[in-house]
Scaffold this active site. Structure first.
Site, PDB file in Angstrom:
ATOM      1  N   CYS A 112      27.562  41.876  48.330  1.00 18.33           N
ATOM      2  CA  CYS A 112      27.555  43.148  47.586  1.00 18.33           C
ATOM      3  C   CYS A 112      26.164  43.549  47.099  1.00 18.33           C
ATOM      4  O   CYS A 112      25.974  44.670  46.622  1.00 18.33           O
ATOM      5  CB  CYS A 112      28.533  43.092  46.420  1.00 18.33           C
ATOM      6  SG  CYS A 112      30.193  42.624  46.906  1.00 18.33           S
ATOM      7  N   HIS A 245      26.492  48.419  41.685  1.00 11.30           N
ATOM      8  CA  HIS A 245      27.517  48.072  42.667  1.00 11.30           C
ATOM      9  C   HIS A 245      28.883  48.345  42.049  1.00 11.30           C
ATOM     10  O   HIS A 245      29.144  47.990  40.900  1.00 11.30           O
ATOM     11  CB  HIS A 245      27.376  46.588  43.044  1.00 11.30           C
ATOM     12  CG  HIS A 245      28.577  46.067  43.766  1.00 11.30           C
ATOM     13  ND1 HIS A 245      29.091  46.687  44.878  1.00 11.30           N
ATOM     14  CD2 HIS A 245      29.376  44.998  43.516  1.00 11.30           C
ATOM     15  CE1 HIS A 245      30.155  46.024  45.283  1.00 11.30           C
ATOM     16  NE2 HIS A 245      30.352  45.002  44.477  1.00 11.30           N
ATOM     17  N   ASN A 275      36.100  48.551  45.826  1.00 14.18           N
ATOM     18  CA  ASN A 275      34.837  47.820  46.013  1.00 14.18           C
ATOM     19  C   ASN A 275      34.526  47.789  47.518  1.00 14.18           C
ATOM     20  O   ASN A 275      35.237  47.140  48.284  1.00 14.18           O
ATOM     21  CB  ASN A 275      35.012  46.398  45.455  1.00 14.18           C
ATOM     22  CG  ASN A 275      33.769  45.541  45.616  1.00 14.18           C
ATOM     23  OD1 ASN A 275      32.832  45.898  46.330  1.00 14.18           O
ATOM     24  ND2 ASN A 275      33.763  44.399  44.956  1.00 14.18           N
TER      25      ASN A 275
HETATM   26  N1  ACO Z   1      48.791  42.758  40.336  1.00 11.08           N
HETATM   27  C1  ACO Z   1      49.522  42.285  39.343  1.00 11.08           C
HETATM   28  N2  ACO Z   1      49.264  41.128  38.702  1.00 11.08           N
HETATM   29  C2  ACO Z   1      48.176  40.459  39.109  1.00 11.08           C
HETATM   30  C3  ACO Z   1      47.352  40.912  40.160  1.00 11.08           C
HETATM   31  C4  ACO Z   1      47.699  42.103  40.788  1.00 11.08           C
HETATM   32  N3  ACO Z   1      46.980  42.638  41.777  1.00 11.08           N
HETATM   33  N4  ACO Z   1      46.355  40.023  40.339  1.00 11.08           N
HETATM   34  C5  ACO Z   1      46.516  39.046  39.437  1.00 11.08           C
HETATM   35  N5  ACO Z   1      47.621  39.301  38.697  1.00 11.08           N
HETATM   36  C6  ACO Z   1      48.171  38.536  37.593  1.00 11.08           C
HETATM   37  C7  ACO Z   1      47.741  37.100  37.621  1.00 11.08           C
HETATM   38  O1  ACO Z   1      48.594  36.354  38.454  1.00 11.08           O
HETATM   39  C8  ACO Z   1      47.879  36.726  36.170  1.00 11.08           C
HETATM   40  O2  ACO Z   1      49.238  36.480  35.895  1.00 11.08           O
HETATM   41  P1  ACO Z   1      49.690  35.288  34.897  1.00 11.08           P
HETATM   42  O3  ACO Z   1      49.046  35.644  33.580  1.00 11.08           O
HETATM   43  O4  ACO Z   1      51.168  35.389  34.911  1.00 11.08           O
HETATM   44  O5  ACO Z   1      49.137  34.054  35.503  1.00 11.08           O
HETATM   45  C9  ACO Z   1      47.516  37.999  35.416  1.00 11.08           C
HETATM   46  O6  ACO Z   1      47.641  39.053  36.364  1.00 11.08           O
HETATM   47  C10 ACO Z   1      46.142  37.996  34.826  1.00 11.08           C
HETATM   48  O7  ACO Z   1      45.204  37.657  35.815  1.00 11.08           O
HETATM   49  P2  ACO Z   1      43.693  37.550  35.449  1.00 11.08           P
HETATM   50  O8  ACO Z   1      43.011  37.059  36.651  1.00 11.08           O
HETATM   51  O9  ACO Z   1      43.522  36.813  34.155  1.00 11.08           O
HETATM   52  O10 ACO Z   1      43.330  39.076  35.179  1.00 11.08           O
HETATM   53  P3  ACO Z   1      41.970  39.644  34.669  1.00 11.08           P
HETATM   54  O11 ACO Z   1      42.238  40.495  33.497  1.00 11.08           O
HETATM   55  O12 ACO Z   1      40.903  38.612  34.585  1.00 11.08           O
HETATM   56  O13 ACO Z   1      41.574  40.592  35.878  1.00 11.08           O
HETATM   57  C11 ACO Z   1      40.216  40.771  37.840  1.00 11.08           C
HETATM   58  C12 ACO Z   1      41.387  40.085  37.195  1.00 11.08           C
HETATM   59  C13 ACO Z   1      40.489  42.267  37.891  1.00 11.08           C
HETATM   60  C14 ACO Z   1      40.029  40.252  39.250  1.00 11.08           C
HETATM   61  C15 ACO Z   1      38.982  40.482  36.967  1.00 11.08           C
HETATM   62  O14 ACO Z   1      38.813  39.106  36.767  1.00 11.08           O
HETATM   63  C16 ACO Z   1      37.758  41.033  37.593  1.00 11.08           C
HETATM   64  O15 ACO Z   1      37.572  42.234  37.693  1.00 11.08           O
HETATM   65  N6  ACO Z   1      36.822  40.184  37.975  1.00 11.08           N
HETATM   66  C17 ACO Z   1      35.628  40.618  38.636  1.00 11.08           C
HETATM   67  C18 ACO Z   1      35.853  40.395  40.044  1.00 11.08           C
HETATM   68  C19 ACO Z   1      35.406  41.493  40.924  1.00 11.08           C
HETATM   69  O16 ACO Z   1      35.239  42.629  40.578  1.00 11.08           O
HETATM   70  N7  ACO Z   1      35.216  41.077  42.117  1.00 11.08           N
HETATM   71  C20 ACO Z   1      34.826  41.932  43.138  1.00 11.08           C
HETATM   72  C21 ACO Z   1      34.034  41.195  44.092  1.00 11.08           C
HETATM   73  S1  ACO Z   1      32.677  40.567  43.289  1.00 11.08           S
HETATM   74  C22 ACO Z   1      31.508  41.645  43.398  1.00 11.08           C
HETATM   75  O17 ACO Z   1      31.641  42.622  44.056  1.00 11.08           O
HETATM   76  C23 ACO Z   1      30.348  41.318  42.663  1.00 11.08           C
END
Ligand code: ACO
Length: 318
Positions: A112, A245, A275
């Site tokens: 990215c 990004h 993304n």
């Molecule tokens: N739909 C519904 N529920 C979901 C989904 C989904 N798509 N994905 C995960 N869950 C659930 C999980 O299973 C978890 O359930 P549980 O509590 O029963 O175990 C719950 O949602 C919470 O999951 P978390 O991972 O704690 O959610 P969080 O609030 O941290 O959000 C996310 C997750 C959006 C991925 C966040 O961590 C994030 O944005 N991280 C940055 C990652 C990113 O943007 N990556 C892109 C690539 S990296 C880059 O480009 C630099």
């Protein structure tokens, strides 16, 4: 001698998939995706549509906006993690599709951060006098490397391409650049598969530790912004636009808050692009140029962060 961006272009594949449509096949909801990431919809490439197919119209549009003929390009750099094939590079394939030959062409693999890496290389080629017109493209088809059974990753990404033409100029241009990498975080976000003896060894799908990526991205975005601003002798208040990004609106807004940058100066397209990895910055830049937000004389900060981990910033005057 300075390097200036003189034209932008972009291309999104026709197919738009909303969160509700995704929720028909993935165990997720529009509410979960929207509140955690800001994403409402993304584009997905058609069957057989490759990174170079998205790169070509984006490149043509950037060349048209710049008033530059393909024959005048001295270098092609394509930032991609989803190349058409293992080799030749997508940049060479794009060169052939543009109907030109002779100039160097290569891909940059910095996930990215790829576009910011590629733009920095273009700046160096131009300032060293080795090129006058550089075509820099970010093109991705992440839909090919998503595990549709992993709802934590497959809802985040989309496909698309963005391009810029960078030209030699006696007016600045690119004011400062800074790139970084730390390979000790290689497992935090990766596609750990490889081709071996005609078979894929390991997983060919995106894996990530979302929480760690989130914290890492906010930290290095803030550090990277301060680093390039300092090297150009500018302050956060001198910025007209911040184009990071486009991974997650919460990462972008948290960074803006930490920098003390008003939210109104943040350009965000993650809502309708998802993304798109190396394509996300040039896609957002092109949208903001086309809708008239980015104006001559303004100061822009572009920042990338991605697998590797890699990160970097480019500060430029429009
Ligand atoms: N739909 C519904 N529920 C979901 C989904 C989904 N798509 N994905 C995960 N869950 C659930 C999980 O299973 C978890 O359930 P549980 O509590 O029963 O175990 C719950 O949602 C919470 O999951 P978390 O991972 O704690 O959610 P969080 O609030 O941290 O959000 C996310 C997750 C959006 C991925 C966040 O961590 C994030 O944005 N991280 C940055 C990652 C990113 O943007 N990556 C892109 C690539 S990296 C880059 O480009 C630099």
């Amino acid at each position: 001698m300075f390097a200036r961006v003189i034209g932008t272009g972009s291309y999104l594949p026709e197919k738009v998939v909303t969160n509700d449509e995704l929720a028909r096949t993935v165990d997720t909801s529009d509410e979960w995706i929207r509140t955690r990431t800001g994403i409402r919809s993304r584009h997905f490439a058609a069957e057989g549509e490759l990174a170079s197919d998205l790169a070509l119209p984006a490149a043509r549009r950037a060349l048209h906006a710049a008033g530059v003929n393909p024959a005048d390009i001295d270098l092609i750099i394509v930032a991609t993690t989803t190349p058409d094939i293992i080799f030749p590079s997508t940049a060479c394939i794009l060169q052939s599709k543009l109907g030109i030959a002779g100039c160097p062409a290569f891909d940059v693999q910095a996930v990215c951060s790829g576009f910011v890496y590629a733009l920095t290389i273009a700046d160096l080629f131009i300032r060293s006098g080795q090129a006058r017109h550089v075509l820099v493209v970010g093109a991705e088809v992440y839909s090919r490397i998503l595990d549709w059974n992993d709802r934590g990753t497959c809802v985040l990404f989309g496909d698309g391409a963005g391009a810029v033409v960078v030209a030699a100029s006696d007016k600045p241009g690119i004011l400062a650049t800074k790139l970084h990498a730390d390979g000790s975080h290689k497992d935090m976000l990766c596609v750990p598969g490889s081709v071996n003896g005609g078979k894929v060894s390991g997983s060919p799908f995106v894996q990530m530790d979302g929480g760690s990526v989130f914290k890492f991205a906010v930290r290095v975005f803030e550090e990277g912004a301060n680093e390039v601003l300092k090297s150009a002798g500018l302050k956060v208040s001198d910025l007209d636009w911040f184009i990071p990004h486009q991974a997650n609106i919460r990462i972008m807004e948290a960074t803006a808050r930490k920098l003390g940058l008003p939210k109104e100066k943040l350009i965000a397209t993650v809502h309708h692009h998802g993304n798109t990895s190396a394509a996300s910055i040039p896609l957002a830049l092109d949208e903001a140029v086309k809708d008239g937000r980015v104006l001559p004389g303004q100061t822009l900060l572009l920042e990338g962060v991605g697998g590797g981990f890699t990160w970097g910033a480019v500060l430029l005057r429009w």
